[in-house]
Structure formats: C-alpha cells, structure tokens
Design an enzyme around this catalytic site. Structure first.
Site, mmCIF file in Angstrom:
data_model
loop_
_atom_site.group_PDB
_atom_site.id
_atom_site.type_symbol
_atom_site.label_atom_id
_atom_site.label_comp_id
_atom_site.label_asym_id
_atom_site.label_seq_id
_atom_site.Cartn_x
_atom_site.Cartn_y
_atom_site.Cartn_z
ATOM 1 C CB SER A 94 -0.455 -0.130 1.534
ATOM 2 O OG SER A 94 -0.079 -0.082 2.747
ATOM 3 C CG ASP A 270 -3.007 4.548 8.662
ATOM 4 O OD1 ASP A 270 -1.249 5.317 8.690
ATOM 5 O OD2 ASP A 270 -3.083 4.311 7.068
ATOM 6 C CG HIS A 273 -0.795 4.345 4.354
ATOM 7 N ND1 HIS A 273 -1.845 3.347 5.519
ATOM 8 C CD2 HIS A 273 0.014 3.236 3.419
ATOM 9 C CE1 HIS A 273 -2.191 2.363 5.583
ATOM 10 N NE2 HIS A 273 -0.219 1.922 3.912
#
Length: 797
Positions: A94, A270, A273
C-alpha cells in the site's frame, strides 16, 4: 571621545586588513575549498543522483532540499514530454501504491484514488503515450519474483522504470517473527539477480521502508515497529548492494523517503501511511532522478551531467591559458632583468649604487597581467556554475532571511560615514552611496528568493528603475555640461558596460540578453547619446546664450517620449526591429525577443524622467534658485518643509500601494508610470536638508563603485544554476557558507572592476586614429563571434 574612538577603530581595520590582503585570503580560500570538494567527489563519488536518492533536509513545510543539488518541480507538460512512449511499473504494497498515485498525479492531477486497493491499478495517457502501472505484490515472495522474472525474458517488453519495495505485510502477517525476517532475506536474495539483470536496461529502484508512528498504529499493526523496519531495511541493503561482486550494484536504493517520513510521519492518519505532501515529495524526487538527464532543467542540477564544452569555450580556454603562460614568461624575463640591475656595493666607498631608475609598467605587461587574472577568475566562474565541482541548493524565502540582513547592512552603512567633498544634489559620493545600498538590497533579494513576496518585489522593481533613472540623469548631465560627443567617450562607456558580460557569454555559454540589465543600460545610453548628438546639438553653453535652445531641447525630449510610447504599445514593431540580424543575436532569449520587450517596457519611462530631472535641476542651479552650501536647506525653510512633507507622504503612499497590489501583472502594468514618484521622493528627502546632503556612507559608496560587477557576478559565483539556486561552498552550515561565498564574491567583483578599468585605458586610447584601428579589430572580433555562434547553433540542432 566617541568620534575619536570611531576614527581610530577604522584606521586599525584599514591598517591590518586592506583590499589586497582580502583578495589574497579569498584566493587561498578558493584553492582550499576547490581541493576539499575535489577530494570529496573522489571519495564519495560524483553522482548527484545518489545524494538525491539518499539525503536531504526540509527547508520549510513541504520544501525538500536534497544534499548538494537542486530539485526541479515538474509541471504537467514537462512530465509528459519526459515520459513520452515510456512505461513505468510500481510493484509492492500500500505504501508503494501511495507513491504510484502521487507520481501519476504529476502527469494527470485529476486522477482519482479509487478502486480495489488490493489489486493491480493501470494508468495510461494515450495522447502522451505514457503508461504507468501499479502491481499489487505486498510481500517479497514467489509471486513478486515471477512478476519480475517475466520481464527478464528477451521477448518481453520491459518497463523503462521499475519501483519496488515491500516489508510491512510480512511483519504484520507473521507477527514480527524472526523466521519471517529470515524468509525475507532468502526471497530477496533470489530476486536480487533478476533486478540486477533488469537494471542493465531499465532504471530499477528499491524503496526502503519508511518508519511508522507507533502511537497511532491500530491493534492489528502494533507488531510493525521501527526496530523491525530497520532490520528489514538492513537486510535489503546488504543483499541488493552485494548482488554483484566486482562492481557496484545497478539497483538504486530509494532511501530518501525514510528521511522525509521521519519529519512527517506524526501527521499520518493511521501511523503507517505517509501524509499526502510527503509522498508528493518522494514522487517528485523520482521524476527528477529520471527526467533531469533528459530535459536538463536549469533549476534541476541533480542527476545532470556536466554540459560539454562548446567551440567558443574551448577557444576562450586556449586564449586565457596562453595569456597566463605569456604573463609568466614576461614576469620571469622582467625579474631576471631587475636582478641584473640590482644596486651593487662600491668596494671603495662601501655605498650602494643604483644602476637604473625604475621604469613604468608597459601596456603589454598590464594587458597580459589583466588577462591572466581574468583567466583565473573565469576558471572560478566555470567551476562554480558549470563544472559540478561545488554544490548548489534551492532558494527558500522567509521574512527573516530578507529583513535581518537588511538591518545588518543598514547598521554598517550608518557606522561608516564621512562628510562629502561637495554638497550639490546627487553629487558623486551620494550617487555611489545610492547605487551601493540599492545593490546590496537587490543581492539580498535575489539570494533570499524574496521575489515570491509581492511587496518586496515591487520595491525592488523601484530600485532597478532607480538605476536607470541615474543612467538618464548621469549621461544627460555629462553631455549637457561637457558637450563631448566624441567617439572616445562612447566607446569608453560601452566597453565598461559590456566587457564582463561579453566574456561571460563566451565562458558560460549564455546569450547576451540573459544579463538583461547590461543590454538595458547599453541601449538607453545609445538612445541618450543619439537624442542629444543629432542635429541640432544643444548643450548648456549654447542654451545659456539664448533661451530658445531650451525650448528646442524640450522638443527633442518630447519626440523621444513619443517614440517610447509608440514602441511600448506596438509590440510587433518593437520585435521586428530587434529581430533583425545581427540585433537578434544580442536580444533573443529562447528563440524570441519577448523577454527583451518585457524588460524594456517595464521601465520604459524612467530614463526619460532621469533626463528631464537633470535638465530641470541644472537649469535651476544655473539660475541660482537652489542653496547648495554646506548645511543649508535646498530651498527656503517654508518651501523645504512643504516639499519634505509632500515627499514623505508620496514615498509612503507608493509603499502602501505596492503592498496592496493583488498580483504581479497588475503591479507591473502601473509600475512604469508610478515608480518615478518614490524615486523623486527619495531624492528630495535625501537632499533638501543640508545636514543630510553633507554626509554620505563610505560603506555603501564603496559597494556603489563596483555595483555593476556585483550585479553581473552574482549570477554565477554567489547564486548558482544561472540565479535559480544558491552556491554552496561549505555544506551543512548555511550561515558560514553565505559569509565565505559573499567574501569571495565581493573580492572577485572588485578585482574585475580594476581589470576593466585597466583594459579600458589600453584598448580605448584617446588618439582617434589608434582608436579607429582598435574599433576595426573589435568589429572583426564580433564578426568572428557571430560566425562561431552560428556554427554552434547548427551543431546543436
């Protein structure tokens, strides 16, 4: 007592630290710094891409500064132009997906982050023929290996750029176990040869893992600690860097994102990221790494090779080398002759006898010495801004970086002051002082990047206009009073204005218009000369006998104003005139003369205002309307007080208007008509009180005498990348770097001023017949330059 201490202090400083000793110190500093940087390049490597990928710092919020080089901010059109017919592949988890989105948004800002996060995401711009893919492989495993292995086959088209990286999923799924780290090492070891093979034909980057903000991590991510991330990064670096035994790995480590994340991860939503601004910076770094060597942006020095020497640069190097060798031979011969003629002792009387009287220095020796010095100085210019020896950094504006140095120079200017030799309006000491403080403000404006702050930009525009005002005032006054329209005066002024710029155009491979201020004052000088020299020639001596001549001069000025208005509002006519060969070779920039038209139009009236002010002032002075005695106000007390009040109000009104402008376009449109208000207000405030007119700042006046050289030299040996960045002689210490680079820069400018003065006396003789011969040689030289320039242009195209 205070005055005595002040004078004694100045004498002590001047006794121990002269201009000559300062220049010797500057020379030693340059040699030491060049040696240190050369050794550093040899030891650490000469690849600025490595610095871009691995090191840097934040100058301010969202402004990333790579170590030693400048990063270009790519626009959409530039990015598409660079990546045309290219395929870029992002492989990973991600975090790599985030980097993919930020990279694509440089090409297409409207691209939205949507779709299934755990699958492949394609992007294609069919117009630009650019293809960017994200391939979802969150772990370094067999799946990622198979994806990479396919590209190693000869029959398969390979991406031009591959960006890969993964680790956090392995830590999360296996709960941070040591077995998972061992398996990671095994998997990346098997992938390393494939990446190395791809790196021979494609650009391959392995993205090291960014740190996390552990306090914000959710419960199912608590095992992803910075300690674990460091262990995985160490494994990746050790394996990929040792994948080739006898040479350096072709797979590049993208480790700079770790430094960016260390500063910004606390802004993460979070804890895992990165915030959008950070990944945008990483994407822009990737764009610079790949595109700088293709597009070669001026303000993107990272990853750019040194530009090849042009034919004219090679010829200039040969000329200066021969000058240095010639001067050394001349010096050795002269020294040997001096030893032979050394005073000898009479054996009978025991007294010394002098054989000869010291002979004056010959013009040939001055000529060779001047070109020898100039050759060494030009070598320093080339090293600073073309040879990639010294470092460069981007500018970053803050109010403190502009206003604090302004306060410093103001204090120094007030400290060093003396009485003027004469108390006339705009006397020589005062105009030198004016040029000096204006030049220092402009230098601080340029190095601080203050052009982004509109009020400062507008006030600096007035300073540039004030220089042109002085051009109109000074040259009009000379021709009006002296009546000297001889060719010697014209050649002398043109040589002093243009000598350094012509040399820099050759050595630095720049067009004449690049140094825009010199073409501006050169053209305006010729306009003033032609206006006054054409029939009927009207000078003060003639006009004093008959007032009718004053009216004739006003008609000349009115005609000049009409011509200015016509050219200002007829861009087509202006461009046609200056697009004619050979004028086009001087005034074109990037293939057209628009930049020259814009610069000329921006201050189109101010030279005329300077000429008109000189005419009115000299007329009032001749009729003894002004009181210019020491300590006397310029007019009667009532008139002086009234004019002072009006001047202060006008000065402040302009400043308020300049500070309230909405945008540069609006301000620039009104600037030519209103800039004269603040200039005239300053002149009256500076000259109406007799006490103000009777003193001047020697500190500012010293800089004023070399203001032209300071303005031109800053382009390459104080600023960098042709003014877009800052020269870095001492990395890691911005304050010390500015002090050292400024000291060397000022010494060089002063030496060039002396060289120009010496060469002017030799190359522009007073004898008309000799001068005409020299002019023929100069004309032949410029014809040769035009021919060489045409040859260079053809070879480039």
């Amino acid at each position: 007592m205070a005055a005595l201490a002040y004078n004694l202090g100045k004498r002590e400083i001047n006794h121990y630290f002269s201009v000559r000793s300062a220049k010797l110190l500057a020379l030693v500093a340059v040699l030491l710094l060049a040696a240190c940087h050369l050794a550093s390049r040899r030891y650490r490597g000469n690849d600025s891409c490595e610095y871009l990928l691995s090191s840097g710092r934040f100058l301010g919020e969202k402004v990333w500064q790579p170590h030693s080089c400048m990063m270009h901010k790519y626009k959409i059109s530039e990015a598409k132009n660079c990546l045309v017919d290219k395929h870029i592949a992002f492989i990973g988890d991600s975090r790599i997906r985030q980097l993919f989105y930020s990279f694509v948004k440089i090409i297409n800002p409207q691209f939205k982050e949507e779709g299934n996060k755990h699958e492949n995401i394609p992007f294609e711009d069919k117009i630009a023929s650019v293809k960017v893919d994200f391939l979802w492989h969150p772990e370094v495993n067999g799946s990622m290996k198979q994806c990479i292995k396919v590209w190693t086959e000869d029959s398969v088209a390979k991406p031009h750029v591959i960006v890969a990286g993964a680790a956090t999923w392995s830590i999360k799924i296996h709960n941070g176990s040591n077995e998972a780290l061992s398996q990671y090492k095994t998997n990346i070891t098997s992938i390393a040869p494939l990446l190395e093979k791809l790196a021979k034909t494609s650009d391959v980057y392995w993205v090291l893992q960014d740190p996390v903000y552990e306090d914000l991590l959710s419960e199912n991510r608590k095992m992803i600690t910075n300690e674990k991330i460091d262990a995985y990064n160490e494994a990746a670096v050790s394996i990929l860097n040792s994948s080739t035994r006898n040479s350096k790995s072709n797979v590049k480590m993208f480790s700079v994102s770790k430094l960016i994340a260390q500063e910004t991860i606390m802004e993460s939503l979070d804890g895992l990221h990165l915030p959008e601004s950070s990944r945008e910076t990483s994407a822009m770094i990737l764009m610079n790494v790949y595109c700088n060597k293709i597009l070669k942006p001026v303000d993107g020095s990272c990853c750019q090779p040194r530009p090849p020497l042009t034919l004219m640069q090679k010829l200039a190097a040969c000329f200066f080398t021969l000058s240095i060798v010639g001067y050394l031979i001349f010096y050795i011969i002269h020294r040997n002759a001096h030893r032979k003629n050394k005073p000898c002792t009479d054996l009978e009387s025991g007294e010394e006898k002098k054989n000869i009287i010291n002979t004056p220095v010959s013009p040939l020796e001055i000529l060779l010495q001047s070109f020898c010095k100039l050759g060494l100085i030009m070598a320093y210019f080339y090293m600073c801004d073309r040879a990639n020896l010294f470092m460069k950094e981007n500018k970053f504006y803050t109010h403190s970086t502009f206003f604090i140095p302004i306060i410093y120079i103001l204090v120094l200017g007030v400290f060093y002051n003396e009485n003027t030799k004469e108390t006339k309006v705009l006397n020589r000491e005062q105009t030198d002082e004016w040029k000096g403080w204006m030049q220092l403000v402009i230098l601080i404006y340029h190095i601080s990047g203050a052009s982004t702050f509109l009020p400062v930009y507008m006030h600096v525009r007035v300073l540039v206009a004030a220089y042109l005002f002085q051009t109109g005032y000074g040259h009009f006054s000379y021709f009006w009073i002296k009546g000297d329209f001889g060719i010697h005066r014209v050649c002398q002024v043109l040589f002093r204005l243009n000598f350094l710029v012509v040399v820099l155009c050759i050595v630095m491979d720049q067009p004449y218009q690049f140094y825009y201020f010199v073409p501006l004052v050169t053209v305006w000088f010729m306009v003033i000369y032609v206006t006054l020299a054409l029939w009927p020639q009207i000078i003060q001596k003639k006009a004093n006998g008959n007032c009718f001549w004053h009216f004739g001069l006003l008609l000349k000025l009115a005609f000049l104003l009409l011509c200015i208005c016509f050219l200002a509002y007829s861009q087509g006519a202006f461009e046609k005139i200056f697009s004619l060969w050979p004028l086009s070779k001087c005034f074109e920039l990037k293939g057209n003369v628009y930049e020259w038209w814009f610069r000329w139009r921006l201050d189109r009236y101010i030279v005329f205002h300077g000429m008109l002010f000189a005419f009115i002032y000299l007329a009032l002075q001749k009729r003894q309307v002004l009181s210019e005695g020491k300590g006397e106000p310029l007019f009667s007390n009532k008139i002086s007080n009234f004019l002072l009040f009006i001047s202060v109000v006008s000065f402040l009104t302009y400043s308020i208007w300049a500070s309230s402008c909405k945008n540069k376009a609006e301000c620039n449109e009104l600037h030519p008509s209103v800039s004269v208000v603040q200039i005239l207000a300053f002149i009256l405030i500076r000259n109406i009180p007799g006490c103000a007119r009777s003193v001047y700042s020697t500190f500012f006046a010293w800089f004023g005498k070399i203001s032209l050289e300071l303005f031109i030299c800053q382009y390459h040996i104080w600023l960098a990348a042709d003014t877009r960045g800052i020269l870095v002689l001492i990395p890691g210490n911005p304050m010390l770097n500015i002090i050292v680079s400024t000291f060397i820069f000022v010494c060089v400018a002063h030496e060039i001023s002396q060289i120009t003065n010496d060469l002017t006396q030799i190359i522009i003789p007073k004898d008309n017949s000799s001068l005409l011969k020299r002019l023929a040689c100069i004309a032949a030289f410029f014809c040769g330059l035009l021919i060489l320039s045409s040859i260079q242009d053809k070879s480039r195209h």
